[in-house]
Design an enzyme around this catalytic site. Structure first.
Site, mmCIF file in Angstrom:
data_model
loop_
_atom_site.group_PDB
_atom_site.id
_atom_site.type_symbol
_atom_site.label_atom_id
_atom_site.label_comp_id
_atom_site.label_asym_id
_atom_site.label_seq_id
_atom_site.Cartn_x
_atom_site.Cartn_y
_atom_site.Cartn_z
ATOM 1 N N LYS A 1 0.789 -1.334 -0.076
ATOM 2 C CA LYS A 1 -0.052 0.015 -0.038
ATOM 3 C C LYS A 1 0.902 1.337 -0.195
ATOM 4 C CE LYS A 1 -3.542 2.934 0.669
ATOM 5 N NZ LYS A 1 -4.205 3.463 -0.732
ATOM 6 N N CYS B 1 -2.209 10.066 -6.735
ATOM 7 C CA CYS B 1 -3.370 9.812 -5.755
ATOM 8 C C CYS B 1 -4.653 10.831 -5.895
ATOM 9 C CB CYS B 1 -2.974 9.572 -4.057
ATOM 10 S SG CYS B 1 -4.242 9.389 -3.205
HETATM 11 O O1 ERO Z 1 -7.515 6.748 -1.721
HETATM 12 C C1 ERO Z 1 -6.381 6.166 -1.784
HETATM 13 O O2 ERO Z 1 -5.879 5.635 -0.890
HETATM 14 C C2 ERO Z 1 -6.119 6.045 -3.277
HETATM 15 N N1 ERO Z 1 -6.910 5.572 -4.032
HETATM 16 C C3 ERO Z 1 -6.731 5.502 -5.652
HETATM 17 O O3 ERO Z 1 -7.618 4.945 -6.231
HETATM 18 N N2 ERO Z 1 -5.615 5.581 -5.938
HETATM 19 C C4 ERO Z 1 -4.319 6.053 -5.260
HETATM 20 O O4 ERO Z 1 -3.310 6.287 -5.549
HETATM 21 C C5 ERO Z 1 -4.571 6.257 -3.666
HETATM 22 C C6 ERO Z 1 -3.708 6.604 -2.637
HETATM 23 C C7 ERO Z 1 -2.476 6.801 -2.838
#
Ligand code: ERO
Length: 312
Positions: free
Chosen positions: A46, A131
């Protein structure tokens, strides 16, 4: 001859090209272990911030008919936890661990890259510049001057293998302009695409968005974005130096989807929404299905068709 699914990215070997997409089934050591224990070729952590985060209010993920919307808001256990996992597993893992980083500022990004540089980790590092879901924080990679700033400063000290996670681009002029910038750096790879930012999915019965953060705005993944993902993989392969690899991400549900990403030029392929709904057993199904597609077509290795999209 048996069909081989082996691939490599920036000199790192993978038993097959399939990994989780950052953010899906990779936030805790248990989830990371489950991906490594599956038929996946590797795992991505993550995206980490320097300190742990709870992320946005719930509900913040919703599976949809043809994909998903999320506004997780970067919930993660913090940089130290993921670096420790990546270091501990680089000797023992049967599949490579990619360390994903997503600072909330340029200073965060550079600090985490410095810590990786000083660490024992020798694997691939993915800097997430896309993000869409942190309130008040724009997606870095839509600002090409900001991309230039982070890469200029990072490559002054970072000598390990660095890839970047990019958002979807929708205009060919954007690929031309950003490729001219990216080709100046010793990038290991680009990962295309992150979710398609700031969609809005509404439940007509309740007359409300299906997720709560940011007034319901969130990143769209799954089959909705597959054509955009394939176009981005293809557009990057046509423009980037051959030394820069590509991870294709977006809309992968079947072995045929994996095949199409590879045909467009991906070296590895990541699974997001479909992994969230089906769990790590999906990797065994996808490797089986990809093998069957290759058998039907008489291909024995990924190199037989990788990047070889036929254009009329
Ligand atoms: O909300 C998130 O943690 C997230 N969701 C995404 O679709 N892509 C991301 O890159 C990301 C957080 C870095």
């Amino acid at each position: 001859m048996p069909i081989k699914l082996t691939s490599s990215l920036a000199g790192v070997a993978f038993a097959n090209p399939l990994l989780n997409a950052a953010g899906v089934h990779c936030a805790t050591p248990t989830e990371l272990d489950e991906v490594l224990a599956s038929a996946a070729g590797g795992v991505v952590t993550k995206s980490a911030t320097p300190a742990p985060r709870d992320g946005n209010v719930r509900p913040r993920f919703q599976a949809l008919l043809l994909g998903s919307i999320n506004s997780m808001g970067l919930p993660n256990q913090g940089f130290d936890a993921y670096l420790a996992y990546a270091c501990a597993h680089q000797q023992t893992a049967t599949a490579p661990v990619i360390l994903s980083l997503a600072g909330l500022s340029l200073a965060d990004d550079l600090a985490m890259l410095r810590w990786v540089q000083e660490s024992d980790f020798t694997g691939l590092v993915e800097l997430n510049l896309s993000c869409p879901n942190v309130p008040g924080k724009p997606q870095v990679a839509y600002d090409f001057a900001a991309v230039t700033r982070v890469l200029d400063q990072a490559f002054q000290f970072f000598t390990k293998r660095l890839g970047i996670k990019l958002p979807p681009y929708l205009d060919l002029a954007q690929f031309d302009a950003l490729a001219a910038i990216l080709n100046r750096y010793p990038l290991a790879y680009v990962n295309a695409i992150n979710s398609l930012g700031n969609g809005l999915v509404i439940d007509p019965l309740t007359e409300r968005p299906v997720i709560r953060p940011k007034g319901g705005f969130g990143g769209i993944g799954g089959a909705y974005v597959k054509p955009t993902a394939l176009a981005n993989v293809r557009a990057w392969r046509q423009r980037l130096n051959s030394t820069i690899g590509i991870i294709g991400t977006g809309g992968v549900r079947t072995g045929t989807d994996v095949f199409e990403h590879l045909l467009c030029g991906a070296d590895l392929v990541q699974v997001g929404t479909a992994l969230a709904t089906e769990g790590p057993a999906i990797f065994a199904r996808l490797t089986r299905e990809l093998t069957a597609v290759m058998a039907t077509k008489g291909y024995q290795t990924l190199a037989d068709f990788q990047g070889k999209l036929q254009v009329r």
